[in-house]
Design an enzyme around this catalytic site. Structure first.
Site, PDB file in Angstrom:
ATOM      1  CG  ASP A 170       0.060  -0.354   2.442  1.00 16.91           C
ATOM      2  OD1 ASP A 170       0.701  -0.453   2.328  1.00 16.91           O
ATOM      3  OD2 ASP A 170      -1.432  -0.350   3.981  1.00 16.91           O
ATOM      4  CG  ASN A 186      -8.730  -1.090  12.099  1.00 18.15           C
ATOM      5  OD1 ASN A 186      -8.167  -2.002  11.626  1.00 18.15           O
ATOM      6  ND2 ASN A 186      -9.692  -0.013  11.497  1.00 18.15           N
ATOM      7  CG  HIS A 228      -5.542  -1.966   8.362  1.00 20.82           C
ATOM      8  ND1 HIS A 228      -6.028  -1.120   9.427  1.00 20.82           N
ATOM      9  CD2 HIS A 228      -4.298  -2.249   8.914  1.00 20.82           C
ATOM     10  CE1 HIS A 228      -4.228  -0.582   9.214  1.00 20.82           C
ATOM     11  NE2 HIS A 228      -4.250  -1.485   9.435  1.00 20.82           N
ATOM     12  CD  GLU A 230      -7.845   0.662   7.423  1.00 23.08           C
ATOM     13  OE1 GLU A 230      -8.746   0.265   8.522  1.00 23.08           O
ATOM     14  OE2 GLU A 230      -7.773   2.099   7.922  1.00 23.08           O
TER      15      GLU A 230
END
Ligand code: F6R
Length: 239
Positions: free
Chosen positions: A67, A131, A133, A138
């Site tokens: 990314d 979280n 991811h 996400e």
């Protein structure tokens, strides 16, 4: 899925380096997927040491990063290109023309085409967001998603604010390899360290597979190794 709980961050990093070095030796012309963030820094240090000792070469590899932030120039000190250059690529003999990042402009799916043209990713290194991811997929990301531009969640912006002067400086968008793209890689190495990952680790490894927890998609992959330190593994019931 092979899950190993090791003593601490150093143990994860050196075990991960053994796995990556073995994969490079097995396929010196392979396609390797790299991650950024704090977690793989120790792994990259160990790989640089292996390279300096003459144990591995990066000269035949093609690299695909997971990314990149949208809105930072490539030479911005928080861009992921900058990170990779300073944490790994600048210290080894990888050929610059063989380094690839998902495109921050133009058609994101060109990255999936490139991966396919190169024969697919042999080994993908992943960190895990608090979280759940993976990459910047996400919570809520579709399991069949491809490389695309995404908005970062408020928890990711909060987590990553530590790298910036102000949290308002954290980019709100990124381009990320999709979950489907990640699941198509032949081998996955997931690293997680520290108590702030413990909840995400349980939800990814022992919870139901759900798009609310992108990392839970890895349960369906046939060749995943997970390396955890004690703090990240505290919540697991099946230790
Ligand atoms: C980085 C990436 C992210 C990180 C994750 C964990 O390329 O894709 O998914 O792996 O946010 O970040 P750290 O390691 O900083 O806790």
């Amino acid at each position: 899925m092979v899950i190993k709980c090791l003593e601490n961050y150093e143990a994860i990093s050196s075990h991960a380096a053994d796995i990556v070095a073995a994969a490079i030796l097995e396929k010196p012309t392979g396609v390797f997927g790299f991650a950024t963030g704090s977690t793989p820094v120790g792994l990259y240090k160990s790989l640089i040491t292996c390279y300096q000792r003459g144990e591995i070469t990066f000269s035949g590899l093609t690299t695909m990063n997971l990314d990149e932030y949208v809105g930072l120039s490539a030479d911005h000190d928080q861009s992921y290109r900058f990170f990779m250059q300073h944490q790994l690529f600048g210290h080894v003999d990888v050929r610059p023309e063989c380094i690839n990042f998902p495109p921050v402009s133009g058609e994101p799916s060109a990255f999936d085409d490139l991966i396919q043209d190169k024969g697919g990713i042999d080994l993908q290194i992943l960190g895990l967001g608090s979280n759940g991811h993976i990459g910047f997929n996400e919570p809520g990301s579709a399991f069949d998603s491809r490389t695309r531009i995404v908005g970062l969640s408020s928890s990711t912006i909060r987590d990553n604010a530590r790298f910036f002067e102000h949290s308002r400086d954290v980019p709100r968008k990124a381009v990320t390899m999709g979950i489907r793209t990640i699941l198509e890689t032949r081998q996955i190495l997931l690293l997680a360290s520290g108590a702030n990952k413990a909840d995400a680790v349980v939800r990814c490894l022992e919870g139901p597979q759900t798009e609310d927890v992108p990392g839970s998609s890895l349960q369906s992959h046939h060749n995943v190794t997970v390396l955890l330190d004690e703090a990240a593994a505290t919540g697991l019931t099946q230790k």
